[in-house]
Write a protein that holds these residues in place. Structure first.
Motif, PDB file in Angstrom:
ATOM      1  N   GLU A 217     105.658 -68.649  10.128  1.00 44.16           N
ATOM      2  CA  GLU A 217     104.490 -67.782   9.907  1.00 44.16           C
ATOM      3  C   GLU A 217     103.949 -67.967   8.493  1.00 44.16           C
ATOM      4  O   GLU A 217     102.743 -68.041   8.287  1.00 44.16           O
ATOM      5  CB  GLU A 217     104.869 -66.312  10.130  1.00 44.16           C
ATOM      6  CG  GLU A 217     105.133 -65.950  11.568  1.00 44.16           C
ATOM      7  CD  GLU A 217     105.578 -64.499  11.727  1.00 44.16           C
ATOM      8  OE1 GLU A 217     105.409 -63.691  10.775  1.00 44.16           O
ATOM      9  OE2 GLU A 217     106.094 -64.166  12.808  1.00 44.16           O
ATOM     10  N   THR A 218     104.847 -68.013   7.527  1.00 42.38           N
ATOM     11  CA  THR A 218     104.428 -68.198   6.132  1.00 42.38           C
ATOM     12  C   THR A 218     103.730 -69.541   5.954  1.00 42.38           C
ATOM     13  O   THR A 218     102.668 -69.619   5.325  1.00 42.38           O
ATOM     14  CB  THR A 218     105.643 -68.096   5.191  1.00 42.38           C
ATOM     15  OG1 THR A 218     106.239 -66.802   5.343  1.00 42.38           O
ATOM     16  CG2 THR A 218     105.240 -68.314   3.742  1.00 42.38           C
ATOM     17  N   LEU A 219     104.309 -70.588   6.523  1.00 45.41           N
ATOM     18  CA  LEU A 219     103.714 -71.920   6.392  1.00 45.41           C
ATOM     19  C   LEU A 219     102.363 -71.990   7.093  1.00 45.41           C
ATOM     20  O   LEU A 219     101.412 -72.581   6.556  1.00 45.41           O
ATOM     21  CB  LEU A 219     104.666 -72.985   6.934  1.00 45.41           C
ATOM     22  CG  LEU A 219     105.992 -73.130   6.178  1.00 45.41           C
ATOM     23  CD1 LEU A 219     106.901 -74.126   6.885  1.00 45.41           C
ATOM     24  CD2 LEU A 219     105.771 -73.511   4.734  1.00 45.41           C
ATOM     25  N   ASP A 220     102.264 -71.396   8.271  1.00 40.51           N
ATOM     26  CA  ASP A 220     100.981 -71.377   8.980  1.00 40.51           C
ATOM     27  C   ASP A 220      99.916 -70.640   8.165  1.00 40.51           C
ATOM     28  O   ASP A 220      98.766 -71.067   8.098  1.00 40.51           O
ATOM     29  CB  ASP A 220     101.132 -70.749  10.366  1.00 40.51           C
ATOM     30  CG  ASP A 220     101.850 -71.667  11.357  1.00 40.51           C
ATOM     31  OD1 ASP A 220     101.921 -72.894  11.099  1.00 40.51           O
ATOM     32  OD2 ASP A 220     102.330 -71.151  12.383  1.00 40.51           O
ATOM     33  N   ALA A 221     100.310 -69.545   7.520  1.00 37.64           N
ATOM     34  CA  ALA A 221      99.356 -68.788   6.696  1.00 37.64           C
ATOM     35  C   ALA A 221      98.926 -69.619   5.483  1.00 37.64           C
ATOM     36  O   ALA A 221      97.745 -69.594   5.103  1.00 37.64           O
ATOM     37  CB  ALA A 221      99.978 -67.469   6.245  1.00 37.64           C
ATOM     38  N   LEU A 222      99.847 -70.352   4.897  1.00 38.62           N
ATOM     39  CA  LEU A 222      99.492 -71.219   3.767  1.00 38.62           C
ATOM     40  C   LEU A 222      98.480 -72.281   4.202  1.00 38.62           C
ATOM     41  O   LEU A 222      97.489 -72.530   3.510  1.00 38.62           O
ATOM     42  CB  LEU A 222     100.740 -71.900   3.194  1.00 38.62           C
ATOM     43  CG  LEU A 222     101.712 -71.005   2.436  1.00 38.62           C
ATOM     44  CD1 LEU A 222     103.011 -71.749   2.169  1.00 38.62           C
ATOM     45  CD2 LEU A 222     101.091 -70.522   1.135  1.00 38.62           C
ATOM     46  N   LEU A 223      98.747 -72.897   5.339  1.00 36.44           N
ATOM     47  CA  LEU A 223      97.835 -73.930   5.839  1.00 36.44           C
ATOM     48  C   LEU A 223      96.469 -73.336   6.173  1.00 36.44           C
ATOM     49  O   LEU A 223      95.434 -73.931   5.846  1.00 36.44           O
ATOM     50  CB  LEU A 223      98.440 -74.621   7.060  1.00 36.44           C
ATOM     51  CG  LEU A 223      99.670 -75.480   6.770  1.00 36.44           C
ATOM     52  CD1 LEU A 223     100.315 -75.950   8.066  1.00 36.44           C
ATOM     53  CD2 LEU A 223      99.314 -76.660   5.879  1.00 36.44           C
ATOM     54  N   ALA A 224      96.467 -72.170   6.790  1.00 39.51           N
ATOM     55  CA  ALA A 224      95.195 -71.512   7.131  1.00 39.51           C
ATOM     56  C   ALA A 224      94.419 -71.137   5.873  1.00 39.51           C
ATOM     57  O   ALA A 224      93.189 -71.093   5.879  1.00 39.51           O
ATOM     58  CB  ALA A 224      95.459 -70.263   7.973  1.00 39.51           C
ATOM     59  N   GLY A 225      95.147 -70.933   4.778  1.00 32.47           N
ATOM     60  CA  GLY A 225      94.519 -70.586   3.505  1.00 32.47           C
ATOM     61  C   GLY A 225      94.157 -71.790   2.660  1.00 32.47           C
ATOM     62  O   GLY A 225      93.838 -71.655   1.477  1.00 32.47           O
TER      63      GLY A 225
END
Length: 157
Positions: free
Chosen positions: A123-131
């Motif tokens: 989840e953290t990595l996906d949020a970083l990529l989305a950001g």
């Protein structure tokens, strides 16, 4: 490089550690106080930690990612290698274990360099990529649940 690995005795391993390891007091304290922990095998070895420190310094890392913190041994080694404004984005799901990590970060004087994210790392990595954080890290260390290693790697931030 040989495919044959030379096993070493416990005495030789201790000699190598005694001669080559430059372990800071906060890290030595953590390692020694958790040697008998039921999950002690999850902790990075001193030699591996020192090698991560060397890699971070050699790379001139300023921003690093760690997936799997446990008690903070490896993240502390890396944080010690970073410049004053450097950051370790540390991902873990365990408040229990990371409480000990926070203490070690304070003891080592690197608490301000750690950005702990308590959530599933994917989840953290996906949020970083989305950001828009693709390629934002100079060094990444994956040391969490082995079944997700490929998933973590595929999300190269």
């Amino acid at each position: 490089m040989s495919r044959i690995h030379t096993p070493i005795t416990d005495d030789l391993a201790q000699y190598i550690r005694d001669v080559t390891l430059r372990e800071p007091p906060a890290l030595k304290s953590l390692r020694e106080s958790t040697e008998d922990h039921p999950h002690a095998s999850m902790q990075t070895s001193p030699e591996q930690g020192q090698f991560l420190h060397l890699l971070a310094r050699a790379a001139g890392a300023r921003r690093t990612l760690e997936v799997g913190v446990f008690m903070g041994y490896s993240s502390t080694w890396v944080a010690l290698a970073l410049p004053a404004d450097g950051k370790v984005l540390a991902c873990d799901v365990s408040d229990e274990y990371t409480r000990r990590a926070r203490q070690t970060w304070r003891d080592a004087g690197v608490e301000q360099k750690i950005d702990l994210r308590l959530a599933p790392a994917l989840e953290t990595l996906d949020a970083l990529l989305a950001g828009g954080q693709q390629g934002a890290f100079d060094l990444a260390f994956i040391d969490a649940d082995k079944g997700n290693y490929l998933n973590y790697y595929e999300r190269r931030s």
